[in-house]
Design an enzyme around this catalytic site. Structure first.
Site, PDB file in Angstrom:
ATOM      1  N   LYS A 134       4.259  29.419  40.249  1.00 16.76           N
ATOM      2  CA  LYS A 134       2.975  29.920  39.735  1.00 16.76           C
ATOM      3  C   LYS A 134       2.949  29.876  38.201  1.00 16.76           C
ATOM      4  CE  LYS A 134       0.286  34.073  39.565  1.00 16.76           C
ATOM      5  NZ  LYS A 134       0.696  35.466  39.468  1.00 16.76           N
ATOM      6  N   ASP A 152      -3.091  33.165  42.842  1.00 13.38           N
ATOM      7  CA  ASP A 152      -2.705  34.568  42.678  1.00 13.38           C
ATOM      8  C   ASP A 152      -3.469  35.372  43.732  1.00 13.38           C
ATOM      9  OD1 ASP A 152      -5.304  34.849  41.839  1.00 13.38           O
ATOM     10  OD2 ASP A 152      -4.823  35.981  40.030  1.00 13.38           O
TER      11      ASP A 152
END
Ligand code: SF4
Length: 222
Positions: A134, A152
């Site tokens: 991420k 997210d």
């Protein structure tokens, strides 16, 4: 929602490939300010800010990095102080011991393997200590070379509500999104979902009545 209603709602809004362009365009018009909230002035500052943002708010990170970036200007600076000093300087972002360890490991690798520069490739970025997919995705996208789509909590929730994925796992959600979101939108797309999630499509109380994509959303309550 009973399964028959979900099916009916999906039929009403049409296939995701036919909706995605309109979803992106309308969200872009509704949230022209949807960009990364973390402040940075260089690839190194960007990388540090994203690493510090785990488990805390962007506002909190910005407060800490304002002073941090004045003191630590290059990778060597993070290694020139005792670990405890760096820990104190990032204390307010939480998990400061682990984050300081990751920062020092990352700075050491930047110097040994990358000439002190932040690499652009996802494969190189994820080699850096404490940099998960991420974080790497955010950094690559902000440097203008998105190689994936950041997932997210907001991106996950909105992608599911919009019927763009049925998956729960972030890596599988990312794979689904990469198949339908045009490549040129990979960078801005997560910001649009994040800002729409914060402002309109709240986790508990989505404001469907004032949502600009409610006619394209199978989960709309209006
Ligand atoms: S219609 Fe409702 S559930 Fe769908 S994206 Fe908009 S706010 Fe979220």
């Amino acid at each position: 929602m009973p399964r028959s209603f979900v099916k009916e709602a999906r039929r009403r809004v049409g296939p995701k490939r036919a909706r995605i362009r309109e979803i992106i365009d309308r969200l872009a018009a509704a949230h022209p300010d949807a960009t990364i909230a973390l402040k940075s002035h260089s690839p190194l500052e960007l990388l540090v800010a994203v690493m510090l943002s785990a488990q805390t708010t962007d506002v909190n990170v910005n407060r800490v990095t304002e002073k941090l970036f004045a003191k630590y200007r290059k990778p060597e600076d993070y290694l020139a102080v005792m670990p405890e000093e760096l820990e104190r300087d990032i204390f307010a972002t939480g998990f400061y011991r682990q984050k300081a360890k990751s920062l020092r490991g990352t700075m050491a690798m930047l110097l040994t393997d990358f000439d002190g520069q932040v690499p652009r490739g996802l494969d190189d970025l994820v080699r850096l200590p404490g940099v998960a997919r991420k974080t790497a995705n955010v950094v690559a996208a902000e440097l203008g070379e998105p190689q994936g789509i950041v997932v997210d909590t907001h991106v996950r929730r909105l992608s599911q509500r919009l019927g763009l994925t049925k998956q729960e796992d972030p890596v599988k959600i990312e794979r689904d999104l990469m198949k339908i979101v045009p490549h040129e939108d990979w960078g801005p797309f997560p910001h649009l979902l994040i800002w729409h999630g914060r402002r309109v499509c709240d986790a508990r109380r989505p404001a469907c009545e004032r949502c600009v994509i409610n006619d394209l959303c199978p989960s709309s309550r209006v």
